[in-house]
Design a protein around this motif. Structure first.
Motif, PDB file in Angstrom:
ATOM      1  N   ASP A 183       0.548  -1.202  -0.220  1.00  0.00           N
ATOM      2  CA  ASP A 183      -0.186  -0.194   0.059  1.00  0.00           C
ATOM      3  C   ASP A 183       0.722   1.429  -0.089  1.00  0.00           C
ATOM      4  OD1 ASP A 183      -2.254  -1.525  -0.043  1.00  0.00           O
ATOM      5  OD2 ASP A 183      -2.021  -1.656   2.766  1.00  0.00           O
ATOM      6  N   ASP A 184       2.329   1.297   0.306  1.00  0.00           N
ATOM      7  CA  ASP A 184       2.688   2.231   0.536  1.00  0.00           C
ATOM      8  C   ASP A 184       4.336   1.857   0.175  1.00  0.00           C
ATOM      9  OD1 ASP A 184       3.698   5.122   1.124  1.00  0.00           O
ATOM     10  OD2 ASP A 184       4.584   4.642   2.695  1.00  0.00           O
ATOM     11  N   LEU A 190       4.544   7.075   4.825  1.00  0.00           N
ATOM     12  CA  LEU A 190       5.333   6.580   6.284  1.00  0.00           C
ATOM     13  C   LEU A 190       6.011   8.280   6.618  1.00  0.00           C
ATOM     14  CD1 LEU A 190       6.279   4.801   9.174  1.00  0.00           C
ATOM     15  CD2 LEU A 190       7.937   4.493   7.491  1.00  0.00           C
ATOM     16  N   SER A 191       6.634   8.472   5.368  1.00  0.00           N
ATOM     17  CA  SER A 191       7.830   9.722   5.542  1.00  0.00           C
ATOM     18  C   SER A 191       6.535  11.298   5.719  1.00  0.00           C
ATOM     19  CB  SER A 191       8.440   9.950   4.581  1.00  0.00           C
ATOM     20  OG  SER A 191       9.959   9.046   4.630  1.00  0.00           O
ATOM     21  N   ALA A 192       5.948  11.141   4.991  1.00  0.00           N
ATOM     22  CA  ALA A 192       4.270  11.743   5.347  1.00  0.00           C
ATOM     23  C   ALA A 192       3.521  11.608   6.822  1.00  0.00           C
ATOM     24  CB  ALA A 192       3.700  12.356   4.131  1.00  0.00           C
ATOM     25  N   SER A 193       3.498  10.823   7.689  1.00  0.00           N
ATOM     26  CA  SER A 193       3.146  11.034   8.472  1.00  0.00           C
ATOM     27  C   SER A 193       3.953  11.825   9.648  1.00  0.00           C
ATOM     28  CB  SER A 193       3.248   9.384   9.124  1.00  0.00           C
ATOM     29  OG  SER A 193       4.482   9.083   9.771  1.00  0.00           O
ATOM     30  N   LEU A 238      -3.775   7.054   9.185  1.00  0.00           N
ATOM     31  CA  LEU A 238      -2.690   6.218   7.985  1.00  0.00           C
ATOM     32  C   LEU A 238      -2.391   4.982   8.342  1.00  0.00           C
ATOM     33  CD1 LEU A 238       0.397   8.440   9.879  1.00  0.00           C
ATOM     34  CD2 LEU A 238      -0.718   9.008   7.453  1.00  0.00           C
ATOM     35  N   GLN A 239      -3.409   4.600   8.970  1.00  0.00           N
ATOM     36  CA  GLN A 239      -3.226   2.826   9.035  1.00  0.00           C
ATOM     37  C   GLN A 239      -4.186   2.362   8.310  1.00  0.00           C
ATOM     38  OE1 GLN A 239      -1.696   1.297  12.259  1.00  0.00           O
ATOM     39  NE2 GLN A 239      -2.315  -1.145  11.905  1.00  0.00           N
ATOM     40  N   GLY A 240      -5.258   2.934   8.616  1.00  0.00           N
ATOM     41  CA  GLY A 240      -6.706   2.406   8.478  1.00  0.00           C
ATOM     42  C   GLY A 240      -7.026   2.524   6.768  1.00  0.00           C
ATOM     43  N   LEU A 241      -6.507   3.994   6.592  1.00  0.00           N
ATOM     44  CA  LEU A 241      -7.467   4.520   4.998  1.00  0.00           C
ATOM     45  C   LEU A 241      -6.052   4.140   3.943  1.00  0.00           C
ATOM     46  CD1 LEU A 241      -9.456   6.066   3.761  1.00  0.00           C
ATOM     47  CD2 LEU A 241      -8.049   8.223   4.003  1.00  0.00           C
ATOM     48  N   LEU A 245       1.135   2.491   7.607  1.00  0.00           N
ATOM     49  CA  LEU A 245       1.553   1.783   9.183  1.00  0.00           C
ATOM     50  C   LEU A 245       1.238   0.882   9.120  1.00  0.00           C
ATOM     51  CD1 LEU A 245       1.101   5.083  11.638  1.00  0.00           C
ATOM     52  CD2 LEU A 245       2.582   4.104  10.435  1.00  0.00           C
ATOM     53  N   GLN A 246       2.054   0.293  10.072  1.00  0.00           N
ATOM     54  CA  GLN A 246       1.903  -1.982  10.011  1.00  0.00           C
ATOM     55  C   GLN A 246       2.292  -2.238  10.620  1.00  0.00           C
ATOM     56  OE1 GLN A 246       0.785  -3.298   6.697  1.00  0.00           O
ATOM     57  NE2 GLN A 246       1.474  -0.822   6.000  1.00  0.00           N
ATOM     58  N   GLY A 247       1.393  -3.438  11.466  1.00  0.00           N
ATOM     59  CA  GLY A 247       1.657  -3.215  13.063  1.00  0.00           C
ATOM     60  C   GLY A 247       0.124  -3.161  13.667  1.00  0.00           C
ATOM     61  N   ASP A 248       0.251  -3.706  15.130  1.00  0.00           N
ATOM     62  CA  ASP A 248      -0.579  -3.851  15.561  1.00  0.00           C
ATOM     63  C   ASP A 248      -1.614  -1.833  15.333  1.00  0.00           C
ATOM     64  OD1 ASP A 248      -2.809  -4.532  17.821  1.00  0.00           O
ATOM     65  OD2 ASP A 248      -1.378  -2.891  19.193  1.00  0.00           O
ATOM     66  N   TYR A 249      -2.705  -1.798  15.534  1.00  0.00           N
ATOM     67  CA  TYR A 249      -3.423  -0.492  15.438  1.00  0.00           C
ATOM     68  C   TYR A 249      -3.292   0.296  17.002  1.00  0.00           C
ATOM     69  CZ  TYR A 249      -7.201   2.963  16.081  1.00  0.00           C
ATOM     70  OH  TYR A 249      -7.282   4.020  15.237  1.00  0.00           O
ATOM     71  N   TRP A 250      -3.343  -0.511  17.867  1.00  0.00           N
ATOM     72  CA  TRP A 250      -3.545  -0.256  18.855  1.00  0.00           C
ATOM     73  C   TRP A 250      -1.556   0.439  19.672  1.00  0.00           C
ATOM     74  CZ3 TRP A 250      -7.913   2.005  20.971  1.00  0.00           C
ATOM     75  CH2 TRP A 250      -8.734   1.131  20.644  1.00  0.00           C
ATOM     76  N   ALA A 251      -0.819  -0.442  19.539  1.00  0.00           N
ATOM     77  CA  ALA A 251       0.238  -0.396  19.542  1.00  0.00           C
ATOM     78  C   ALA A 251       0.873   1.303  18.710  1.00  0.00           C
ATOM     79  CB  ALA A 251       1.622  -1.722  19.072  1.00  0.00           C
ATOM     80  N   ASN A 252       0.316   1.354  17.300  1.00  0.00           N
ATOM     81  CA  ASN A 252       0.943   2.480  16.698  1.00  0.00           C
ATOM     82  C   ASN A 252      -0.606   3.916  17.433  1.00  0.00           C
ATOM     83  OD1 ASN A 252       2.248   1.301  15.095  1.00  0.00           O
ATOM     84  ND2 ASN A 252       0.796   0.727  13.287  1.00  0.00           N
TER      85      ASN A 252
END
Length: 384
Positions: A183-184, A190-193, A238-241, A245-252
């Motif tokens: 997706d990225d 990731l850089s734009a975040s 950033l992660q859902g749309l 971002l990857q990995g666990d949503y709550w950790a992010n």
């Protein structure tokens, strides 16, 4: 009947010139802060692993040192698995796995998720190795041809098949150990975040300082609520749309919230020490110093040292490292960025609650009100 107030006096010409010149200096400082890390960016002592015999490592080390001008610092590993583990733990940025014999194809390991610039640099190293191997193969075959011709006393007879010499094909393999998500694929998201994270932290700190009235405890509670909500929103986008971002949503989301709290807390904390001017100081520090040195635009190893390392101690630098590690490098040790951001939050919270400008004793407040009352009453007595 009210008497209209006199219009404000126009700004004097000397003051006008000073303000205009000062603004031009501010623009120059902003340009310098954002352009200096990118313009001066160059790899310096980039940690790269190497696997091979002692003789092979020594030969390659000499070649790399001659060609890289201090850009690469080699670290030797016993085998490929150890090199891969070091990459996934972010101990090194890439690795070169040499074959057991000169004719065995070497392998270059990279991690695009760590940095696209470093990954491109590893691709360049792969091309350099390929050129060296091709030159060695060509030299070896030429020696064999010369030896065969010198040992041949007469040309081959008619109908006799001449001796053939084949060039062995040795191709350098390139493996992306930690690639970016589909997706990225370029890492743009990731850089734009980092930009909304930094802007969000600055905006939250300034608004909470200037808009909210009351004690420092109120500001702290508002900061914590804002940071938690903003972390959920930014991570959702950033992660859902976007899938950046990857990995666990709550950790992010927790990392985002803690990062925003650290940046906003720096601003509210400085305001708790010196007043509203502290908010401006904190915002300028974050935008003009901490953000350019964070490694968001270029890797920290590319920034002139020691500033690249110093930038990792500021909230934007620690936030960028933490968010990237949580998304792609689950084996990396994230204790340092978590603790560093927590310390920034705690220090900012303490200074926010202290709120020195807002602490005024009742007696001094009464004196101030009494003085204001006397000044207001004086014109009335004069009128009588």
């Amino acid at each position: 009947m009210s008497i209209p107030a006199d219009p404000p006096a126009p700004t004097t010409w000397p003051r006008l010139v000073i303000i205009s010149c000062a603004l031009s200096v501010v623009v120059g400082v902003v340009l310098l802060a954002f352009s200096w890390p990118a313009i001066t960016a160059a790899p310096r002592d980039l940690p790269v692993g190497i696997v091979g015999s002692e003789k092979q490592v020594d030969q390659l080390a000499d070649a790399i040192e001659d060609g890289s001008d201090g850009a690469i610092e080699l670290t030797r590993f016993d085998d490929r698995d150890a090199a891969v583990a070091a990459i996934t733990q972010r101990s090194v940025s890439g690795a070169v796995v040499l074959g057991q014999t000169p004719m065995d194809a070497p392998e270059v390991l990279s991690a695009t998720a760590a940095s696209t610039q470093v990954s491109q640099m590893m691709d360049g190293l792969s091309s350099t190795l390929q050129a060296q191997i091709d030159a060695q193969v060509r030299a070896t075959v030429e020696q064999q041809v010369q030896a065969a011709m010198s040992g041949q006393k007469a040309p081959p007879a008619s109908g006799e098949t001449p001796q053939k010499f084949e060039f062995p094909v040795v191709t350098v393999e390139t493996t992306d150990v930690v690639p970016l998500s589909e997706d990225d694929p370029r890492g743009a998201g990731l850089s734009a975040s980092m930009f909304p994270l930094v802007i969000g932290g600055i905006l939250g700190g300034v608004v909470i300082t200037l808009v909210l009235k009351g004690s420092g405890v109120r500001r702290l509670i508002a900061l914590l609520i804002y940071a938690g909500a903003a972390g959920l929103v930014l991570t959702g986008v950033l992660q859902g749309l976007y899938g950046a971002l990857q990995g666990d949503y709550w950790a992010n989301a927790g990392a985002m919230a803690l990062s925003i709290a650290a940046i906003s807390g720096t601003i509210t904390g400085l305001a708790g020490l010196v007043g509203a001017a502290g908010a401006g100081i904190g915002a300028a520090f974050t935008m003009l110093i901490a953000n350019p040195l964070s490694g968001a635009m270029v890797p920290a190893e590319f920034i002139v040292q020691p500033w690249g390392a110093v930038g990792q101690w500021f909230p934007p630098g620690a936030a960028g490292t933490l968010i990237r590690d949580l998304s792609y490098f689950s084996d990396a040790n994230t204790t340092f960025p978590w603790m560093l951001l927590a310390i920034w939050v705690c220090v900012g919270a303490v200074f926010t609650v202290i709120n020195l400008p807002g602490r005024q004793s009742p007696r001094s407040a009464d004196h101030a009100q009494l003085g204001a009352g006397k000044e207001a009453a004086a014109p009335a007595h004069a009128a009588l």
